[in-house]
Scaffold this active site. Sequence first.
Site, short mmCIF file in Angstrom:
data_model
loop_
_atom_site.label_atom_id
_atom_site.label_comp_id
_atom_site.label_asym_id
_atom_site.label_seq_id
_atom_site.Cartn_x
_atom_site.Cartn_y
_atom_site.Cartn_z
N ASP A 133 0.82 -1.73 0.03
CA ASP A 133 0.12 0.22 -0.04
C ASP A 133 0.81 1.30 0.07
O ASP A 133 1.63 1.47 0.61
CB ASP A 133 -1.14 -0.34 1.27
CG ASP A 133 -2.01 1.04 1.27
OD1 ASP A 133 -2.43 0.97 0.49
OD2 ASP A 133 -1.62 1.44 2.33
N ALA A 134 0.43 2.10 -0.53
CA ALA A 134 1.21 3.61 -0.70
C ALA A 134 3.11 3.30 -0.78
O ALA A 134 2.91 4.11 0.60
CB ALA A 134 0.43 4.21 0.61
N CYS A 135 3.30 3.63 -1.75
CA CYS A 135 4.87 3.03 -1.32
C CYS A 135 5.59 4.09 -1.41
O CYS A 135 6.19 4.45 -1.40
CB CYS A 135 5.56 2.15 -3.14
SG CYS A 135 5.19 0.28 -2.06
N GLU B 30 2.03 -0.21 -5.38
CA GLU B 30 0.57 1.39 -4.86
C GLU B 30 1.27 2.12 -5.15
O GLU B 30 1.96 2.50 -3.76
CB GLU B 30 -0.79 0.65 -4.70
CG GLU B 30 -1.84 1.75 -4.91
CD GLU B 30 -2.22 3.13 -3.19
OE1 GLU B 30 -3.19 3.47 -3.92
OE2 GLU B 30 -1.78 2.51 -2.76
N PHE C 65 -4.26 5.43 -15.92
CA PHE C 65 -5.26 4.17 -16.88
C PHE C 65 -6.25 4.70 -16.28
O PHE C 65 -7.98 5.01 -17.09
CB PHE C 65 -4.28 2.99 -16.45
CG PHE C 65 -5.92 2.12 -17.96
CD1 PHE C 65 -5.24 1.92 -19.25
CD2 PHE C 65 -6.56 1.86 -17.31
CE1 PHE C 65 -6.57 1.14 -20.40
CE2 PHE C 65 -7.49 1.39 -18.25
CZ PHE C 65 -6.93 0.80 -19.69
N HIS D 240 -7.87 7.22 -14.36
CA HIS D 240 -8.15 7.94 -14.86
C HIS D 240 -8.35 9.48 -15.77
O HIS D 240 -9.52 9.52 -16.18
CB HIS D 240 -7.02 9.15 -13.74
CG HIS D 240 -6.08 9.40 -12.91
ND1 HIS D 240 -7.09 8.51 -11.95
CD2 HIS D 240 -5.62 9.57 -12.13
CE1 HIS D 240 -6.38 8.06 -10.15
NE2 HIS D 240 -5.56 9.03 -10.71
N HIS E 149 -10.89 -0.50 -4.38
CA HIS E 149 -11.72 0.41 -3.59
C HIS E 149 -11.39 1.74 -3.10
O HIS E 149 -12.00 2.61 -2.70
CB HIS E 149 -11.37 -0.87 -2.74
CG HIS E 149 -9.29 0.20 -1.95
ND1 HIS E 149 -8.25 -0.53 -2.84
CD2 HIS E 149 -9.29 0.76 -1.44
CE1 HIS E 149 -8.21 -0.33 -2.10
NE2 HIS E 149 -8.21 0.73 -1.40
N GLN F 102 -10.65 4.10 -6.07
CA GLN F 102 -11.35 4.92 -6.14
C GLN F 102 -13.09 4.79 -6.54
O GLN F 102 -13.43 6.03 -6.45
CB GLN F 102 -11.30 4.90 -7.82
CG GLN F 102 -9.97 4.58 -8.16
CD GLN F 102 -9.62 6.22 -8.22
OE1 GLN F 102 -9.67 6.98 -8.01
NE2 GLN F 102 -7.47 6.47 -8.23
N VAL F 103 -13.35 4.02 -6.23
CA VAL F 103 -15.47 3.72 -5.60
C VAL F 103 -15.41 4.87 -4.04
O VAL F 103 -16.41 5.73 -3.64
CB VAL F 103 -15.30 2.65 -5.48
CG1 VAL F 103 -17.03 3.06 -5.06
CG2 VAL F 103 -15.42 2.04 -7.03
N ASN G 175 -13.02 6.35 -1.70
CA ASN G 175 -12.76 8.16 -1.73
C ASN G 175 -13.70 8.59 -2.34
O ASN G 175 -13.31 9.90 -1.80
CB ASN G 175 -11.82 7.54 -1.70
CG ASN G 175 -10.40 7.36 -0.67
OD1 ASN G 175 -10.73 6.91 -0.07
ND2 ASN G 175 -9.22 6.82 -1.37
#
Length: 619
Positions: A267-269, A304, A331, A333, A397, A399-400, A402
């Site tokens: 997550d969020a590297c 990510e 991609f 966006h 998860h 993009q939906v 948040n």
Amino acid sequence: MGKCSSPSIRRRIGAWLLPGCGCRFTVWAPARNAVRLRLVDSGRSVDMRKDEHGYFTAEIADLAPGALYLYDLGEDGLRPDPASRFQPEGVHGPSMVVSSAYDWDCNTWQTPPLSRWIIYELHVGAFTPEGTFDAAIKRLDHIAELGATCVEIMPVAAFSGCRNWGYDGVYPFAVQACYGGPDGLKRLVDACHARGMATVLDVVYNHLGPEGNYLSLFGPYFTDKYHTPWGLAVNFDGPWSDGVREYFFENARQWFEEFRFDGLRLDACHAIFDQSAVPFLQELAERTANLADELGRPCVLIAESDQNKTRTILPVAEGGLGLQAQWADDFHHALHTLLTGEREGYYEDFGQISQLATAYEQPFVYSRTYSAFRQRTHGSSAAGLPGERFVVCAQNHDQVGNRMLGERLSTLISFEACKLAAAALLLSPFVPLLFMGEEFLETNPFLYFVNHEDQALNTAVCEGRRKEFESFHWQGEPPDPVAAATFERSRLDWAKIEGDYNRHTAMLAFYRRLTALRASESPLMRLAPWAVRTLWSEKGRWLYLLRSAGEKEALICLNFAAEERQVRPELADGCWNLVLDSSDPAFAGPGSALTACLAPGEALRLPPEGACLFLKQRE
């Protein structure tokens, strides 16, 4: 404090059962002068021995699985094990000794290559009414029949309460109790492998959650040198960071070795801050490669990151970090803005057909390109890199969930446009990720939900969500993330596909057709974005792609306009056969004027918000 442990020495932290009957307890606590082990059932306390690297150890004879324990930190109280394997009474309660042994049914599993992965992302709590690993197993046949080849599970590290996305985990080694604990997770992995599907676990190494996070009482796990949106950054490069790195290396090893996961999604590297000569992520990749050799099977690391940084996946010999793949948000966006017309927040950088064309040819639209949203030049070029190194999606998860109201595409765009989105994704030359429910047009939202025991923290979360949406200028108030109803609304509604033929079952049939074509047709199996040829029209809002492999060629046409569009593709000689039409009545479509065999120079009448695929055998 003494010197940190050598990276070459592996230490099994936590509680480990010994041959025969007994248990060894090891905790890294360089900040403490003394630590005592407290056995809850007997009330017995045992002094632990400290070595020169800050590790405390104690061995107890005649101790079986199920024993509860805590660490006595004197004035700082009795605290759970930072490397606890199970927290049956929650994040503030005692840790439990568990056995790592498990009787696996599927012992002949072979991880498929990344180029064959179709990832299905799910949240255990919202995937079924029961919200458990065992309940998820009952739905695995649905995922396998869909054509997915990999199940990605959102984080399961122990968190406070029982409703959470999982990114508030505070015990990275412990599996959330209300989901079914460690054995439940092993059953789920085993069942996926038995159905021919790989497994990926979402892990969080950039921060820990706020409630039940006692690691700072043991040692310098965190630093104020950097800041994340979620709290203190993990100390990967400061004083005493060797022990912190070892903690997370051992965690990754646990998931690969003991739980038999095929991959980890990191997550969020971009929020893993590390200026050391050999960054944590590089060393993690090196150790994981060694573990893969040891286990005799692939161990995949997927980053990510929103940095569009190819260094993440380049080999170490080429100056990279050595991870196998990374998410490519551009991609999503580019596709999302064309489908919805939204241009708020980070979507302001997108909205052109040409950007989606670029994303098909190399997934980073912003590659040393000025970003108005960031107000700076952003990204690096991914041109020439294999498509299996990039994970793309139409929904996930983040993009939906948040979005303020957690809307899925099914409630933002038309039914035909949802099929267009599916085709745009699954016919791409990258690794596609599906978010649970999108395959059957789920309309239930996926909202943000928590239920911390600390009410002040719940209040802070609610206020934080309001501020988070300011840049998107959405109207109204976000749903209360603490309310049980918010979580209940986010569950999948399986009844949508359990009745008679309807749009939900038609969408599922369309997804199954797409995955079957992707798995059987060589031009779609070849993930070579550099070989994709595109042509598009900004005014006409259409795009087509040409892909080839061996003796076959594929023509993929996407029409983002709400009206029919006439396109005359530049094709090689021969007959191009129609194999997929999103407007087909078989998929609850209105029908179209598409020809069954397209000749070079012939005009195509693309249906509104339609997608089609033609295949040609080369002469």
